[in-house]
Design a protein around this motif. Structure first.
Motif: not given
Length: 246
Positions: A192-199
């Protein structure tokens, strides 16, 4: 402040006053205070700290226990104010600094979802719309009406992380919270943190696991005794830190 800069810390110093003698209770404290017999020793938790974080960057804070990492995060969140220097933040923050922060132990998980959501600035309507997603991610469907005080540290961490990341914050701050979860949930949080970073979310991450920091972060700040010992690319700074430990 440059529009690309989301966190700007300049010459920040945090000072605490420590009592220089042991005081056994409130009565003795008040008596000594009225008699002006209280003696304090100055303790600088952070000294002349300067750095800038750009939008969308991921930073790891590394250092031994008591080095000042959590103090720095509280400074950025506005929980603490600098004794000297300035701290400027341009964006919304979702902080996961202390396990159980923002929860009332006497209230149930269901009630705490609304309470914690309100603390983070979410409306009741927003929480109602995302309630099932929060519960599903935290894997607490069978414990909604259980008081938080009966939760394990891992269960409380899962719920706190789920609420903090249900909306995309400008800045996500995570301080050792994932250390209490099991491996499967740590991997779920990492994804989830990786998804937020990509966003486009900016991440400040504290962990004693250098592997976790290297996996998630581009840059690192190495803090020792309240001072910045090193700052720069994650591989370089983490290697310097690990060599110092040896």
């Amino acid at each position: 402040m440059n529009h690309d800069i989301i966190i700007d810390v300049r010459n920040a110093t945090v000072r605490f006053n420590k009592a220089s003698e042991n005081i056994s209770g409130l009565k003795e404290y008040v008596i000594k205070m009225l008699k002006r017999e209280l003696m304090f020793q100055e303790f600088l938790a952070l000294q002349d700290v300067t750095f800038q974080v750009k939008r969308g960057e991921s930073w790891g804070l590394i250092g031994k226990n008591g080095s000042g990492k959590s103090t720095l995060l509280k400074l950025i969140c506005g929980i603490l104010k600098p004794y000297k220097g300035t701290v400027k933040v341009a964006g919304s923050i979702s902080p996961l600094i202390e396990l159980g922060a923002g929860f009332d132990p006497e209230l149930t998980a269901r009630e705490n979802i609304y309470l914690n959501g309100a603390i983070l600035g979410h409306s009741r309507k927003f929480i109602e719309e995302h309630f099932s997603s929060i519960v599903e991610f935290a894997e607490l469907q069978d414990f909604l009406d259980t008081p938080i005080k009966n939760f394990s540290s891992g269960m409380a961490a899962r719920l706190g992380f789920s609420i903090a990341t249900i909306a995309k914050p400008d800045i996500l701050i995570v301080d050792e919270v994932l250390a209490v979860g099991d491996f499967a949930f740590q991997e779920k949080c990492k994804k989830r943190m990786e998804e937020l970073l990509h966003g486009g979310t900016t991440l400040l991450f504290v962990s004693h696991s250098i592997e976790q920091v290297r996996a998630l972060c581009q840059k690192a700040i190495w803090i020792e005794k309240g001072k910045i010992k090193g700052i720069g690319e994650i591989d370089i700074i983490s290697n310097q830190y690990m060599q110092s430990m040896q």
